[in-house]
Scaffold this motif. Sequence first.
Motif, PDB file in Angstrom:
ATOM      1  N   VAL A 113      -1.278  -4.730  10.674  1.00  0.00           N
ATOM      2  CA  VAL A 113      -1.097  -3.641   9.730  1.00  0.00           C
ATOM      3  C   VAL A 113       0.234  -2.987  10.083  1.00  0.00           C
ATOM      4  CG1 VAL A 113      -1.978  -1.466   8.834  1.00  0.00           C
ATOM      5  CG2 VAL A 113      -3.567  -3.274   9.496  1.00  0.00           C
ATOM      6  N   GLU A 114       1.170  -3.005   9.149  1.00  0.00           N
ATOM      7  CA  GLU A 114       2.481  -2.410   9.389  1.00  0.00           C
ATOM      8  C   GLU A 114       2.603  -1.133   8.571  1.00  0.00           C
ATOM      9  OE1 GLU A 114       5.920  -4.835   9.283  1.00  0.00           O
ATOM     10  OE2 GLU A 114       4.890  -6.534  10.217  1.00  0.00           O
ATOM     11  N   ILE A 115       3.009  -0.082   9.253  1.00  0.00           N
ATOM     12  CA  ILE A 115       3.215   1.196   8.601  1.00  0.00           C
ATOM     13  C   ILE A 115       4.718   1.368   8.425  1.00  0.00           C
ATOM     14  CG2 ILE A 115       2.881   3.681   8.739  1.00  0.00           C
ATOM     15  CD1 ILE A 115       0.485   2.963  10.629  1.00  0.00           C
TER      16      ILE A 115
ATOM     17  N   PRO B 136       3.476   5.414   3.305  1.00  0.00           N
ATOM     18  CA  PRO B 136       3.042   6.728   2.834  1.00  0.00           C
ATOM     19  C   PRO B 136       4.014   7.389   1.856  1.00  0.00           C
ATOM     20  CG  PRO B 136       2.833   6.551   5.215  1.00  0.00           C
ATOM     21  CD  PRO B 136       3.593   5.350   4.746  1.00  0.00           C
ATOM     22  N   ASP B 137       5.272   6.989   1.883  1.00  0.00           N
ATOM     23  CA  ASP B 137       6.259   7.605   0.999  1.00  0.00           C
ATOM     24  C   ASP B 137       6.443   6.856  -0.321  1.00  0.00           C
ATOM     25  OD1 ASP B 137       6.871   9.701   2.772  1.00  0.00           O
ATOM     26  OD2 ASP B 137       8.258   8.417   3.870  1.00  0.00           O
ATOM     27  N   GLY B 138       6.445   5.514  -0.273  1.00  0.00           N
ATOM     28  CA  GLY B 138       6.762   4.757  -1.473  1.00  0.00           C
ATOM     29  C   GLY B 138       5.701   3.778  -1.930  1.00  0.00           C
ATOM     30  N   GLY B 139       4.550   3.751  -1.250  1.00  0.00           N
ATOM     31  CA  GLY B 139       3.504   2.806  -1.610  1.00  0.00           C
ATOM     32  C   GLY B 139       2.659   3.277  -2.771  1.00  0.00           C
ATOM     33  N   ASN B 140       1.768   2.377  -3.209  1.00  0.00           N
ATOM     34  CA  ASN B 140       0.856   2.677  -4.313  1.00  0.00           C
ATOM     35  C   ASN B 140      -0.447   1.941  -4.026  1.00  0.00           C
ATOM     36  OD1 ASN B 140      -0.573   2.599  -6.786  1.00  0.00           O
ATOM     37  ND2 ASN B 140       1.325   2.893  -7.925  1.00  0.00           N
ATOM     38  N   ASP B 141      -1.554   2.641  -4.031  1.00  0.00           N
ATOM     39  CA  ASP B 141      -2.827   2.009  -3.695  1.00  0.00           C
ATOM     40  C   ASP B 141      -3.296   0.981  -4.715  1.00  0.00           C
ATOM     41  OD1 ASP B 141      -3.067   3.208  -1.247  1.00  0.00           O
ATOM     42  OD2 ASP B 141      -4.383   4.806  -1.929  1.00  0.00           O
ATOM     43  N   SER B 142      -2.630   0.874  -5.845  1.00  0.00           N
ATOM     44  CA  SER B 142      -2.976  -0.182  -6.798  1.00  0.00           C
ATOM     45  C   SER B 142      -2.189  -1.464  -6.499  1.00  0.00           C
ATOM     46  CB  SER B 142      -2.726   0.278  -8.235  1.00  0.00           C
ATOM     47  OG  SER B 142      -1.356   0.507  -8.453  1.00  0.00           O
TER      48      SER B 142
ATOM     49  N   LYS C  71       2.868  -7.321   0.727  1.00  0.00           N
ATOM     50  CA  LYS C  71       4.314  -7.413   0.901  1.00  0.00           C
ATOM     51  C   LYS C  71       4.847  -6.004   1.093  1.00  0.00           C
ATOM     52  CE  LYS C  71       4.875 -11.518  -1.886  1.00  0.00           C
ATOM     53  NZ  LYS C  71       5.524 -12.143  -3.024  1.00  0.00           N
ATOM     54  N   GLU C  72       5.971  -5.887   1.795  1.00  0.00           N
ATOM     55  CA  GLU C  72       6.538  -4.573   2.053  1.00  0.00           C
ATOM     56  C   GLU C  72       6.818  -3.814   0.760  1.00  0.00           C
ATOM     57  OE1 GLU C  72      10.184  -2.601   4.599  1.00  0.00           O
ATOM     58  OE2 GLU C  72       9.539  -4.645   5.053  1.00  0.00           O
ATOM     59  N   LYS C  73       7.286  -4.517  -0.255  1.00  0.00           N
ATOM     60  CA  LYS C  73       7.586  -3.865  -1.534  1.00  0.00           C
ATOM     61  C   LYS C  73       6.328  -3.609  -2.366  1.00  0.00           C
ATOM     62  CE  LYS C  73      12.341  -4.886  -1.865  1.00  0.00           C
ATOM     63  NZ  LYS C  73      13.119  -3.687  -1.770  1.00  0.00           N
ATOM     64  N   LYS C  74       5.197  -4.137  -1.924  1.00  0.00           N
ATOM     65  CA  LYS C  74       3.913  -3.929  -2.608  1.00  0.00           C
ATOM     66  C   LYS C  74       2.929  -3.198  -1.678  1.00  0.00           C
ATOM     67  CE  LYS C  74       4.713  -6.177  -6.459  1.00  0.00           C
ATOM     68  NZ  LYS C  74       4.563  -5.578  -7.769  1.00  0.00           N
ATOM     69  N   ALA C  75       3.465  -2.303  -0.849  1.00  0.00           N
ATOM     70  CA  ALA C  75       2.654  -1.592   0.150  1.00  0.00           C
ATOM     71  C   ALA C  75       1.683  -0.617  -0.506  1.00  0.00           C
ATOM     72  CB  ALA C  75       3.575  -0.836   1.106  1.00  0.00           C
ATOM     73  N   TRP C  76       0.587  -0.347   0.220  1.00  0.00           N
ATOM     74  CA  TRP C  76      -0.345   0.686  -0.192  1.00  0.00           C
ATOM     75  C   TRP C  76       0.211   2.046   0.206  1.00  0.00           C
ATOM     76  CZ3 TRP C  76      -4.206  -2.773   2.630  1.00  0.00           C
ATOM     77  CH2 TRP C  76      -4.720  -3.737   1.761  1.00  0.00           C
ATOM     78  N   HIS C  77      -0.258   3.071  -0.450  1.00  0.00           N
ATOM     79  CA  HIS C  77       0.187   4.430  -0.173  1.00  0.00           C
ATOM     80  C   HIS C  77      -0.643   5.089   0.934  1.00  0.00           C
ATOM     81  CE1 HIS C  77       1.707   8.453  -0.844  1.00  0.00           C
ATOM     82  NE2 HIS C  77       0.479   8.880  -1.062  1.00  0.00           N
ATOM     83  N   THR C  78      -1.937   4.823   0.955  1.00  0.00           N
ATOM     84  CA  THR C  78      -2.849   5.463   1.908  1.00  0.00           C
ATOM     85  C   THR C  78      -3.579   4.411   2.742  1.00  0.00           C
ATOM     86  OG1 THR C  78      -4.760   5.443   0.433  1.00  0.00           O
ATOM     87  CG2 THR C  78      -3.255   7.341   0.249  1.00  0.00           C
ATOM     88  N   PHE C  79      -4.368   4.878   3.699  1.00  0.00           N
ATOM     89  CA  PHE C  79      -5.179   3.993   4.528  1.00  0.00           C
ATOM     90  C   PHE C  79      -6.486   3.605   3.841  1.00  0.00           C
ATOM     91  CE2 PHE C  79      -2.440   5.920   7.666  1.00  0.00           C
ATOM     92  CZ  PHE C  79      -2.162   4.866   8.515  1.00  0.00           C
TER      93      PHE C  79
ATOM     94  N   PRO D 278      -8.917 -13.008   5.372  1.00  0.00           N
ATOM     95  CA  PRO D 278      -8.907 -14.413   5.762  1.00  0.00           C
ATOM     96  C   PRO D 278      -8.282 -14.627   7.133  1.00  0.00           C
ATOM     97  CG  PRO D 278      -7.192 -13.983   4.150  1.00  0.00           C
ATOM     98  CD  PRO D 278      -8.002 -12.723   4.281  1.00  0.00           C
ATOM     99  N   GLY D 279      -7.649 -13.609   7.694  1.00  0.00           N
ATOM    100  CA  GLY D 279      -6.980 -13.729   8.993  1.00  0.00           C
ATOM    101  C   GLY D 279      -5.520 -14.099   8.823  1.00  0.00           C
ATOM    102  N   ASN D 280      -4.749 -13.872   9.883  1.00  0.00           N
ATOM    103  CA  ASN D 280      -3.307 -14.165   9.875  1.00  0.00           C
ATOM    104  C   ASN D 280      -2.615 -13.546   8.657  1.00  0.00           C
ATOM    105  OD1 ASN D 280      -3.342 -15.684  12.307  1.00  0.00           O
ATOM    106  ND2 ASN D 280      -4.257 -17.362  11.151  1.00  0.00           N
ATOM    107  N   THR D 281      -3.007 -12.337   8.325  1.00  0.00           N
ATOM    108  CA  THR D 281      -2.473 -11.638   7.164  1.00  0.00           C
ATOM    109  C   THR D 281      -1.820 -10.341   7.620  1.00  0.00           C
ATOM    110  OG1 THR D 281      -4.260 -12.537   5.809  1.00  0.00           O
ATOM    111  CG2 THR D 281      -3.070 -10.641   4.909  1.00  0.00           C
ATOM    112  N   THR D 282      -0.691 -10.015   7.032  1.00  0.00           N
ATOM    113  CA  THR D 282      -0.043  -8.734   7.307  1.00  0.00           C
ATOM    114  C   THR D 282      -0.252  -7.826   6.114  1.00  0.00           C
ATOM    115  OG1 THR D 282       1.636  -9.802   8.697  1.00  0.00           O
ATOM    116  CG2 THR D 282       2.136  -7.592   7.873  1.00  0.00           C
ATOM    117  N   TYR D 283      -0.746  -6.626   6.381  1.00  0.00           N
ATOM    118  CA  TYR D 283      -0.956  -5.607   5.361  1.00  0.00           C
ATOM    119  C   TYR D 283       0.063  -4.494   5.577  1.00  0.00           C
ATOM    120  CZ  TYR D 283      -5.388  -8.037   4.807  1.00  0.00           C
ATOM    121  OH  TYR D 283      -6.352  -9.000   4.600  1.00  0.00           O
ATOM    122  N   PHE D 284       0.578  -3.938   4.495  1.00  0.00           N
ATOM    123  CA  PHE D 284       1.622  -2.921   4.581  1.00  0.00           C
ATOM    124  C   PHE D 284       1.137  -1.601   3.994  1.00  0.00           C
ATOM    125  CE2 PHE D 284       3.731  -6.986   4.586  1.00  0.00           C
ATOM    126  CZ  PHE D 284       4.726  -6.834   5.543  1.00  0.00           C
ATOM    127  N   ILE D 285       1.472  -0.507   4.687  1.00  0.00           N
ATOM    128  CA  ILE D 285       1.189   0.843   4.211  1.00  0.00           C
ATOM    129  C   ILE D 285       2.495   1.618   4.239  1.00  0.00           C
ATOM    130  CG2 ILE D 285      -0.071   2.987   4.654  1.00  0.00           C
ATOM    131  CD1 ILE D 285      -2.227   1.245   6.010  1.00  0.00           C
TER     132      ILE D 285
END
Length: 80
Positions: free
Chosen positions: A76-78, A43-49, A54-62, A34-41
Amino acid sequence: MNRPHIIYPLLIIILIGSCRQGVKDTERLCIDSPGNTTYFIDPDGGNDSNSGLKEKKAWHTFNRINHIHLAPGDHVEIIA
């Protein structure tokens, strides 16, 4: 270790051309942000589900971000 000079060009390469365009909506492999959205990845503590919104709900992979058509204002914040 902070390595933004390596991560950001890599991210750009990964995001370019990662979705199929020019196909019918029923065949699309990606969703539109939708735009104006921040996505978090994270690699150490994320989960693709997770939602990746949110930082605490980050994805694990790209993998998940590679299936989103980013829009103006998206970030996109890593987490490292």
